[in-house]
Each structure stands twice: as structure tokens, then as C-alpha cells.
Design an enzyme around this catalytic site. Structure first.
Site, short mmCIF file in Angstrom:
data_model
loop_
_atom_site.label_atom_id
_atom_site.label_comp_id
_atom_site.label_asym_id
_atom_site.label_seq_id
_atom_site.Cartn_x
_atom_site.Cartn_y
_atom_site.Cartn_z
N TYR A 182 -3.65 10.91 -5.94
CA TYR A 182 -2.31 10.50 -5.51
C TYR A 182 -1.24 11.40 -6.13
CZ TYR A 182 -4.71 6.12 -4.25
OH TYR A 182 -5.56 5.19 -3.72
N GLY A 212 1.76 -3.15 6.57
CA GLY A 212 3.03 -3.84 6.80
C GLY A 212 3.10 -4.60 8.11
N LEU A 267 1.37 -7.15 8.98
CA LEU A 267 1.24 -8.58 8.73
C LEU A 267 2.32 -9.08 7.76
CD1 LEU A 267 -2.66 -8.76 8.47
CD2 LEU A 267 -1.22 -9.50 10.38
N THR A 268 3.53 -8.65 8.00
CA THR A 268 4.69 -9.14 7.25
C THR A 268 5.80 -9.49 8.23
OG1 THR A 268 5.75 -6.96 7.03
CG2 THR A 268 4.13 -7.56 5.34
#
Length: 302
Positions: free
Chosen positions: A51, A203, A205-206
């Protein structure tokens, strides 16, 4: 925040951890998110040497250096960057793993990693050599436990049968139910935990993601997602938010020790914490979710 045992180890992780990939590279901003997470009872931070080319580990190490005993640090290895070349190459060799861990320890400002995870893997890898590297790192005290991050059933099966992994990190959500058929029963049988990444499906499922209607997602065609979102909202009859339903769905399986949604802002983190600390889904709610979502199947097994 409830804590769950990770596999058969002595690590007890918060039911919701913090996936750190989306923290960004502003160390002040990222540190504020990390510190808020710790203050709210999150003790499990997940990163990877990949990352931001190691910058993510550095930011985390700096943020928690005075609270190391309060934190369970998980990072990953296997994706090797070659100086002067774009991208990375896959290297699960013993030599690379044992050299890469030293760099992760340096960036994290610690002398041990709680959970060291293989960041992928194929069935053609030198699996015994990879396992040997992790076992030696345990003996040397540089790591406490190890696991694998993978969505490949054949690879996961090999590590379950041949190694002492305590966890498998895999994508698992209402929109990605692939682990339910093969992986979760296997892990439950062997006392290994699943760490569920992507519980909010990027995102979708927000509440904020309810407007994202223009893209397909796994088995869901363009245009199907708004209907699913509406079904999930209606079945809760206003008693739950979409985010609450989404975060608690993976946690309902006994083999799941933690979910690790990411957060790129304090507001996002706080919304996730509020949703994760709501009451668990009832058996009736779980059944309703399963009725309106698809039981996805793995299409790649190598």
C-alpha cells in the site's frame, strides 16, 4: 466494541477492524482516523507492504508507536516491487519473505508483527517453502501468527491442510457470498477465522452508495443494484440502516472473527463504528437478506 478470538490464537480482535489501505498519504489526516478508531475500541489494524509503496505502514507505525501494546497489527507480504520498474511481481519465496519482514518491521516501528499474511498466492507457488518461511519467523519472534489473504479456494485449501494459519482474509459481503459454499465451512471445521474485507462492497451497501447504479458488481448486472438496495431497506422497516445490515451480515457467521471496512475520513469511520455496534441481525433478518441476494459461486479455482 466486541472482541473475537482469531482462530485458535491468543489474539482477540475487535469485531470491526480498520482496513488501512484508503487512509491516504497525509500522515496527520491518517493519524487522526487511526487514533479515533483506537479511542472507539478498534484494536485491529490491517495494512500491507504494497500500500502506497510502504508509506501506509510508515504512517501506521508512527501513529501507534506509543500504543503498540494496545494494537493488533496485521500486514501482508508477497508482492515485490523492483526498483526502476512500474508495478510489482509476485514472490512467495522464503528468501523474499524473510527479507521483506525486516522492512515492514522498520516501517511499522515495531519488533514484532501480530499477524503476517501472504498477500495472494497460486497453486503453482512453492507452498512448503512459503510455510517454512512463516514458521521460521514465528520461531524467531518476528511474527506471532500468520495467515493468508486470498479468494482462491484451492490455494486456501492447501494452506488449511498444510500450515498453521490462524486466518484467511477474503472478500465477503451481501453482494459477494462466495465464501459461504466452500471456504467458511472449511475454516469452521479447522478452527480458522475469516477476516472479511469489502463488507460494504466498495460503498454500494451504504446510504451514500444508494445512488451508484451505473456499474455491475460480480453477478449483479447494471440496474439490478438499486432494486436490491431497496429490498434491503424495506425489510428492515426503518429499524436498521443499509450500512448496519451490510456490516452485520458477515459477522453473523461464526467463522468470521472481524470485518475490516476502510475509512478515508473521520466521518466515514464514525458512521461505520455506529453501524457495527448496533445489535446483530436476527435469524429472520439473515434469512431475508439471503432471499433477496445471490449465492455467488467461485468461477476461478486456481
Amino acid at each position: 466494541m466486541n472482541k473475537n478470538r482469531l482462530g485458535q490464537s491468543d489474539l482477540y480482535v475487535s469485531a470491526m477492524g480498520l482496513g488501512c489501505m484508503s487512509l491516504g498519504t497525509d500522515k496527520t489526516h491518517a493519524a487522526a482516523i487511526i487514533h479515533e478508531a483506537l479511542e472507539q475500541g478498534i484494536n485491529f489494524l490491517d495494512t500491507a507492504d504494497l500500500y502506497d509503496e510502504g508509506r501506509n505502514e510508515e504512517i501506521i507505525g508512527n501513529a501507534v508507536r506509543h500504543r503498540r501494546a494496545d494494537v493488533i497489527l496485521a500486514t501482508k507480504v508477497g508482492n515485490r516491487r523492483i526498483p526502476g520498474k512500474e508495478g510489482w511481481s509476485w514472490d512467495p519465496s522464503k528468501a523474499y519473505i524473510k527479507s521483506a519482514v525486516k522492512e515492514s518491521l522498520r516501517r511499522l516501528q515495531t519488533d514484532y508483527i501480530d499477524l503476517y499474511q501472504l498477500h495472494g498466492g497460486t497453486i503453482q507457488d512453492p507452498i512448503d517453502e512459503t510455510i517454512e518461511a512463516f514458521e521460521e519467523l514465528k520461531q524467531e519472534g518476528l511474527i506471532r501468527y500468520y495467515g493468508i489473504s486470498s479468494i482462491r479456494p484451492n490455494v486456501i485449501r492447501e494452506y488449511v491442510q498444510r500450515s498453521a494459519i490462524i486466518s484467511v482474509m477474503s472478500q465477503y459481503s451481501i453482494l459477494d457470498r462466495r465464501p459461504e459454499e466452500e471456504i467458511l465451512p472449511l475454516l469452521a471445521e479447522h478452527g480458522i477465522s475469516l477476516i472479511a474485507r469489502g463488507p460494504l462492497a466498495g460503498g454500494i451497501l451504504t446510504e451514500q452508495g444508494r445512488s451508484r447504479t451505473g456499474k455491475a458488481y460480480l453477478d449483479y448486472e447494471t440496474g439490478e443494484l438499486p432494486g436490491l438496495q431497496e429490498h434491503l431497506m424495506k425489510q428492515s422497516a426503518g429499524s436498521r440502516t443499509l450500512t448496519q445490515t451490510a456490516l452485520h451480515y458477515p459477522l453473523a457467521h461464526p467463522a468470521v472473527a472481524a470485518i475490516i471496512p476502510g475509512a478515508s475520513s473521520l466521518e466515514q469511520l464514525q458512521l461505520n463504528i455506529a453501524a457495527a455496534t448496533a445489535s446483530p441481525l436476527s435469524p429472520q433478518e439473515l434469512e431475508a437478506v439471503r432471499r433477496v441476494s445471490k449465492p455467488n459461486r467461485y468461477t476461478v479455482h486456481l
